[in-house]
Design a protein around this motif. Structure first.
Motif, PDB file in Angstrom:
ATOM      1  N   CYS A 167       6.592  -8.586   6.172  1.00 55.21           N
ATOM      2  CA  CYS A 167       5.752  -8.087   7.133  1.00 55.21           C
ATOM      3  C   CYS A 167       5.963  -6.720   7.686  1.00 55.21           C
ATOM      4  O   CYS A 167       5.411  -5.852   8.197  1.00 55.21           O
ATOM      5  CB  CYS A 167       5.563  -8.986   8.336  1.00 55.21           C
ATOM      6  N   PHE A 168       7.300  -6.414   8.154  1.00 56.07           N
ATOM      7  CA  PHE A 168       7.901  -5.325   8.742  1.00 56.07           C
ATOM      8  C   PHE A 168       7.737  -4.129   7.724  1.00 56.07           C
ATOM      9  O   PHE A 168       7.321  -3.057   8.088  1.00 56.07           O
ATOM     10  CB  PHE A 168       9.489  -5.368   9.075  1.00 56.07           C
ATOM     11  N   GLY A 172       2.861   0.626   5.342  1.00 52.92           N
ATOM     12  CA  GLY A 172       1.387   0.665   5.319  1.00 52.92           C
ATOM     13  C   GLY A 172       1.169  -0.134   4.006  1.00 52.92           C
ATOM     14  O   GLY A 172       2.093  -0.569   3.317  1.00 52.92           O
ATOM     15  N   PHE A 173       0.056  -0.544   3.466  1.00 55.02           N
ATOM     16  CA  PHE A 173      -0.206  -1.216   2.442  1.00 55.02           C
ATOM     17  C   PHE A 173      -0.404  -0.331   1.096  1.00 55.02           C
ATOM     18  O   PHE A 173      -0.889  -0.907   0.129  1.00 55.02           O
ATOM     19  CB  PHE A 173      -1.478  -2.034   2.542  1.00 55.02           C
ATOM     20  N   ARG A 174       0.295   0.600   1.124  1.00 55.80           N
ATOM     21  CA  ARG A 174       0.052   1.506  -0.293  1.00 55.80           C
ATOM     22  C   ARG A 174       1.360   1.583  -0.427  1.00 55.80           C
ATOM     23  O   ARG A 174       2.245   1.771   0.260  1.00 55.80           O
ATOM     24  CB  ARG A 174      -0.556   3.094   0.005  1.00 55.80           C
ATOM     25  N   LEU A 175       1.614   1.560  -1.994  1.00 58.75           N
ATOM     26  CA  LEU A 175       2.761   1.404  -2.512  1.00 58.75           C
ATOM     27  C   LEU A 175       3.029   2.810  -3.321  1.00 58.75           C
ATOM     28  O   LEU A 175       2.190   3.705  -3.843  1.00 58.75           O
ATOM     29  CB  LEU A 175       3.198   0.409  -3.527  1.00 58.75           C
TER      30      LEU A 175
END
Length: 97
Positions: A87-88, A94-97
């Motif tokens: 989660c951290f 963010g949710f982009r890799l």
């Protein structure tokens, strides 16, 4: 065939354990499989007791229970820590890799 001789020997052994039964006596049923297993277990415990000098090794059930509870407690804590790190990571980067 060796299997047939062994089977015949076991049948005779079970028949003698069940008893002969005379004229005035009721014919006894041969012992069931679980009765035979209980007898084998009791004989093995007796044999182990004789080898150990008359005493069986002491089993500490509280220690076993404590180890099992501690294992599962640490397993839950570890899963919470891994979930917190994931989660951290997602909140920080963010949710982009």
């Amino acid at each position: 065939m060796a299997g047939g001789r062994k089977r015949e020997w076991m049948r005779k052994k079970v028949a003698t354990m069940a008893g002969g039964g005379g004229r005035g006596q009721q014919q006894q049923q041969p012992p069931t499989w679980w009765t035979l297993r209980v007898r084998v277990l009791a004989a093995a415990l007796r044999r182990q007791r004789l080898v150990a000098g008359g005493r069986l090794p002491r089993v500490d059930f509280l220690q076993i229970l404590y180890e099992n509870v501690l294992f599962y407690l640490l397993w839950v804590i570890e899963s919470i820590v891994v979930l917190a790190r994931v989660c951290f990571f997602f909140l920080r980067f963010g949710f982009r890799l």
